[in-house]
Design a protein around this motif. Structure first.
Motif, PDB file in Angstrom:
ATOM      1  N   CYS A 158      -7.516   5.261   4.252  1.00  0.00           N
ATOM      2  CA  CYS A 158      -8.489   4.387   4.930  1.00  0.00           C
ATOM      3  C   CYS A 158      -9.160   5.058   6.126  1.00  0.00           C
ATOM      4  CB  CYS A 158      -7.810   3.107   5.388  1.00  0.00           C
ATOM      5  SG  CYS A 158      -7.341   2.041   4.014  1.00  0.00           S
ATOM      6  N   ASN A 167     -14.829  -5.793   5.068  1.00  0.00           N
ATOM      7  CA  ASN A 167     -14.738  -6.058   3.622  1.00  0.00           C
ATOM      8  C   ASN A 167     -15.233  -4.879   2.791  1.00  0.00           C
ATOM      9  OD1 ASN A 167     -13.737  -8.528   4.200  1.00  0.00           O
ATOM     10  ND2 ASN A 167     -15.344  -9.706   3.210  1.00  0.00           N
ATOM     11  N   HIS A 214       0.852  -1.198   0.000  1.00  0.00           N
ATOM     12  CA  HIS A 214       0.000   0.000   0.000  1.00  0.00           C
ATOM     13  C   HIS A 214       0.890   1.250   0.000  1.00  0.00           C
ATOM     14  CE1 HIS A 214      -3.828  -2.099   1.669  1.00  0.00           C
ATOM     15  NE2 HIS A 214      -3.906  -1.940   0.375  1.00  0.00           N
ATOM     16  N   HIS A 235     -10.614  -2.950  -4.077  1.00  0.00           N
ATOM     17  CA  HIS A 235     -10.344  -4.325  -4.526  1.00  0.00           C
ATOM     18  C   HIS A 235     -11.617  -5.019  -5.001  1.00  0.00           C
ATOM     19  CE1 HIS A 235      -6.181  -4.820  -2.964  1.00  0.00           C
ATOM     20  NE2 HIS A 235      -6.570  -3.921  -2.081  1.00  0.00           N
ATOM     21  N   PHE A 256      -0.446  -5.786   5.623  1.00  0.00           N
ATOM     22  CA  PHE A 256      -1.183  -6.104   4.391  1.00  0.00           C
ATOM     23  C   PHE A 256      -0.372  -7.036   3.497  1.00  0.00           C
ATOM     24  CE2 PHE A 256      -2.674  -1.980   5.874  1.00  0.00           C
ATOM     25  CZ  PHE A 256      -4.028  -2.250   6.011  1.00  0.00           C
ATOM     26  N   CYS A 264     -12.289  -2.721   2.056  1.00  0.00           N
ATOM     27  CA  CYS A 264     -11.368  -3.268   1.061  1.00  0.00           C
ATOM     28  C   CYS A 264     -11.991  -3.230  -0.342  1.00  0.00           C
ATOM     29  CB  CYS A 264     -10.974  -4.697   1.434  1.00  0.00           C
ATOM     30  SG  CYS A 264     -10.501  -4.881   3.172  1.00  0.00           S
ATOM     31  N   CYS A 316     -11.303 -10.134   4.681  1.00  0.00           N
ATOM     32  CA  CYS A 316      -9.973  -9.827   4.132  1.00  0.00           C
ATOM     33  C   CYS A 316      -8.963  -9.567   5.251  1.00  0.00           C
ATOM     34  CB  CYS A 316     -10.006  -8.588   3.252  1.00  0.00           C
ATOM     35  SG  CYS A 316     -11.395  -8.447   2.126  1.00  0.00           S
TER      36      CYS A 316
END
Ligand code: HEC
Ligand code: HEC
Ligand code: HEC
Ligand code: HEC
Ligand code: HEC
Length: 399
Positions: free
Chosen positions: A130, A183, A48, A190, A248, A186, A215
Motif C-alpha cells: 500500500c 477508496n 492482509h 477489491h 482491517f 482499496c 472503506c
C-alpha cells in the motif's frame, strides 16, 4: 532442443506490469517495527498479512485446485493470483514457455521459481504494497487490477496521508488516495474478481453505494489522535497526528459481525416474514464467492420445538458440464442471494400448524459446504457460524 529451452529459461518469462525491486531495508514489516510498532502489531492480526500460499489454507487449496483442473503449473497459478494477493512479486506473468519448461522439469532455479518462493512476498498485502503505490490508473478498465493498475515509488519512498512528514529512515510522499480518496486504494484489488472463464464472481466496486463513508472508516476505524511514528523528530518530542487502526477487521473477525445486518420479523396471514436489511455500503456477502449467510428458523409450541429449518443465502458455481466447482473456474453461477448495499431482502416462511412462537438466528460462514468439500478444507474457521442477530416473534395461528 534442450539447449533452446535453456536459452528461453535464461531469457526468462518476465512480461507484464513493471516491477520495482523492494530494497532489503524495507522488504518486510520487521524493518518498520522500531518506529511504527503499533501499526505493525495491528497489521499482523489482519488477514492482509495472511495472504500467502503458506498462511491461508483456503487460498492454498484454491491454488492447488486451479492448477490441478487447468493443468497449469502450480507456480504459473501462484503468479496469476499474486496480482492482488502478493503484489510485490518480481515476476508478474508467465507464458507457455514457462509451462513447457515446468513440465520438462527445467524450471527449477528459474526467475519464476525464485519469485514465488521469495521472502519478499511471504507477508502478503504488507506495508510496501500500500505505501509504495505512487500512481493508481483509475482510467484503466476494471479488468486491470492489483499489479496491473499501479505504478510503484522508487524503493524506500513511502506514500502516506501527511503533507509535512519527515522521516530519517525513508523518503515520504503524500498522495490523495492516502487521505481524501482512500477508496481508490482499496479498489486497486477489491473491485471485482473473475474466473479463468471471464465470469465476474465478485463485484464490490459496482455494488458500492455510499460515497460519503469510505472503506477505511469502517475497516480501519475512525480517525483518532495518536502518533504515526515513535521516533522523536519534533525537538525531542513525537508529533501528534490523526491515525487509524491497521487491523482491517473483516469477514474473519467475529466481533464485527454482531449487528452487521438488521433482522425484523412480522406475521402476514399464515406466513412469517423475515426481513434482513443491510446498512453497509456494499452487499453482504460480498467480495468473495461461496461465503454464506445462514438463517436458522425454529418453530415452537410453548417450550416444545415443532420444527427447525435452515435457509442458506450463498452462491454456487458450475463448469460448462454443470459440475460444481469453485468461483475461480466457473463458467456459470447461481442467482445472487446477497443482501444489497443499503437494501433489504424478505424471506417468507409458512407457519406450521400449532406454532405459537418463531425464533430466527442470523449467522455468517466464510465458506459454504459445497466448497469446503471440494477443497477438503480442515480448519474449523471456514465452517464456523459467526453470530449476526437473533429475534423472536409470537405467532397467532389461524388454524
Ligand atoms: C483482482 C484481484 C485478485 C486476484 C487476481 C485474485 N484475488 Fe483472491 N481475493 C482478492 C480479494 C480482494 C480478496 C478478499 C475478498 C474478501 O475477503 O471478501 C480475495 C480473497 C480470496 C480468497 C478468500 C481467502 C479467505 O481467507 O477467506 C481466496 C481463497 C482467494 N482469494 C483465492 C484466489 C486465487 C486462487 C486466485 C488466483 C487464481 C486469486 N484469489 C486471485 C483479490 C484477488
Ligand atoms: C491495505 C493498505 C495498507 C497496508 C497493508 C498498510 N497501510 Fe499504513 N495506511 C494505509 C492507509 C489508507 C492510511 C491512511 C489512514 C488515514 O489516515 O485515513 C495508512 C496510514 C499509515 C501511517 C500513518 C499513521 C496511521 O497509523 O494512520 C503509517 C505510519 C503507516 N500507515 C504505516 C504502515 C506500516 C508500517 C504498515 C505495515 C505493517 C502499513 N502501514 C500497512 C493503508 C495501508
Ligand atoms: C527510524 C524510524 C523509522 C523507521 C525504521 C521507519 N519509519 Fe516510517 N516514519 C518515520 C517517521 C519519523 C515518520 C514521520 C512521522 C510524522 O511526521 O508524524 C514516518 C512516516 C511514515 C509514513 C507516513 C508518511 C506520510 O507522508 O504520511 C509511512 C507510510 C511510513 N512511515 C511507513 C514506513 C514503513 C513501511 C517502514 C518500514 C519499511 C518505515 N516507515 C520505517 C520513521 C521511521
Ligand atoms: C494489493 C491488493 C489489496 C489492496 C490495495 C487492499 N486489499 Fe484488502 N485484501 C486483499 C486480499 C488479497 C485480501 C484477502 C486476504 C486473505 O484472506 O488471504 C484482502 C482482505 C481484506 C479484508 C477482509 C479481511 C477479513 O478478515 O476477512 C478487508 C476488510 C480488506 N481487505 C479491506 C481493505 C481496505 C479497507 C483497503 C484499502 C485501504 C484494502 N483492503 C486494500 C487485497 C488488497
Ligand atoms: C459502513 C461501513 C462499511 C463500509 C463503508 C465498508 N464496509 Fe466492508 N464490511 C462492513 C461490515 C459491517 C462487514 C461485515 C462484517 C465483517 O466483515 O466482519 C463488511 C465486510 C467486508 C468484507 C468481507 C466480505 C464478505 O461479505 O464476506 C470485505 C472484503 C470488505 N468489507 C471490504 C470493504 C471495502 C474494500 C470497502 C470499500 C470499497 C468497504 N468494505 C466498505 C462494513 C463496511
Amino acid at each position: 532442443m534442450r539447449y533452446v529451452l535453456l536459452l528461453l529459461i535464461s531469457l526468462n518469462f518476465a512480461y507484464g506490469a513493471k516491477v520495482v525491486e523492494v530494497g532489503e531495508r524495507f522488504e518486510d514489516s520487521k524493518k518498520c517495527k522500531s518506529c511504527h510498532l503499533r501499526v505493525v502489531n495491528e497489521w499482523e492480526e489482519s488477514w492482509h498479512s495472511k495472504s500467502h500460499y503458506e498462511n491461508d489454507e483456503y487460498f492454498k487449496a484454491s491454488i492447488d485446485y486451479v492448477s490441478q483442473k487447468t493443468r497449469k503449473s502450480l507456480n504459473g497459478v501462484k503468479v496469476q493470483c499474486a496480482t492482488c494477493h502478493n503484489s510485490r512479486i518480481s515476476v508478474t506473468s508467465t507464458g507457455s514457455d514457462y509451462e513447457i519448461a515446468s513440465i520438462m522439469g527445467l524450471a527449477k532455479g528459474s526467475k519464476v521459481d525464485k519469485a514465488v518462493n521469495s521472502d519478499n512476498i511471504s507477508e502478503g498485502v504488507n506495508c510496501v504494497v500500500c505505501h509504495n503505490i505512487d500512481k493508481i490508473h483509475n482510467e484503466y478498465d476494471d479488468s486491470k487490477l492489483g499489479i496491473n493498475r499501479v505504478e510503484w515509488t522508487e524503493s524506500g519512498a513511502m506514500t502516506g496521508p501527511y503533507k509535512d512528514a519527515f522521516s530519517p529512515y525513508h523518503k515520504t510522499i503524500s498522495h490523495e488516495f492516502m487521505n481524501e480518496k482512500p477508496n481508490d486504494l482499496c479498489f486497486v484489488c477489491h473491485a471485482n474478481d473473475r474466473s479463468v472463464k471471464g465470469l465476474v464472481f465478485s463485484d464490490m466496486k459496482n455494488e458500492y453505494q455510499d460515497e460519503k463513508k469510505s472503506c477505511v472508516e469502517c475497516h480501519m476505524g475512525p480517525q483518532r489522535k495518536g502518533i504515526a511514528a515513535s521516533y522523536r523528530t519534533n525537538e525531542g518530542k513525537t508529533v501528534e497526528r490523526m491515525v487509524r487502526s491497521h487491523g482491517f477487521a473483516g469477514a474473519h473477525i467475529d466481533s464485527l459481525w454482531k449487528g452487521a445486518l438488521k433482522l425484523e420479523l412480522s406475521q402476514k396471514d399464515d406466513n412469517v416474514l423475515i426481513e434482513i436489511s443491510n446498512p453497509q455500503a456494499h452487499n453482504i456477502p460480498s467480495g468473495f464467492g461461496s461465503r454464506e449467510i445462514v438463517v436458522d428458523v425454529v418453530s415452537k409450541n410453548g417450550d416444545a420445538v415443532l420444527e427447525t429449518k435452515s435457509i442458506s443465502l450463498t452462491r454456487y458455481y458450475t463448469r460448462r458440464n454443470g459440475k460444481p466447482t469453485i468461483a475461480h473456474l466457473a463458467e456459470e453461477e447461481s442467482k445472487d442471494l446477497s443482501i444489497p448495499a443499503n437494501g433489504k431482502k424478505i424471506l417468507k416462511v409458512p407457519t406450521l400448524h400449532g406454532t405459537t412462537a418463531v425464533e430466527v438466528t442470523l449467522s455468517y460462514r466464510l465458506v459454504n459446504d459445497e466448497v469446503i468439500s471440494l477443497l477438503k478444507l480442515k480448519d474449523l474457521i471456514w465452517s464456523e457460524k459467526k453470530y449476526i442477530a437473533k429475534e423472536s416473534l409470537k405467532v397467532k395461528s389461524s388454524f
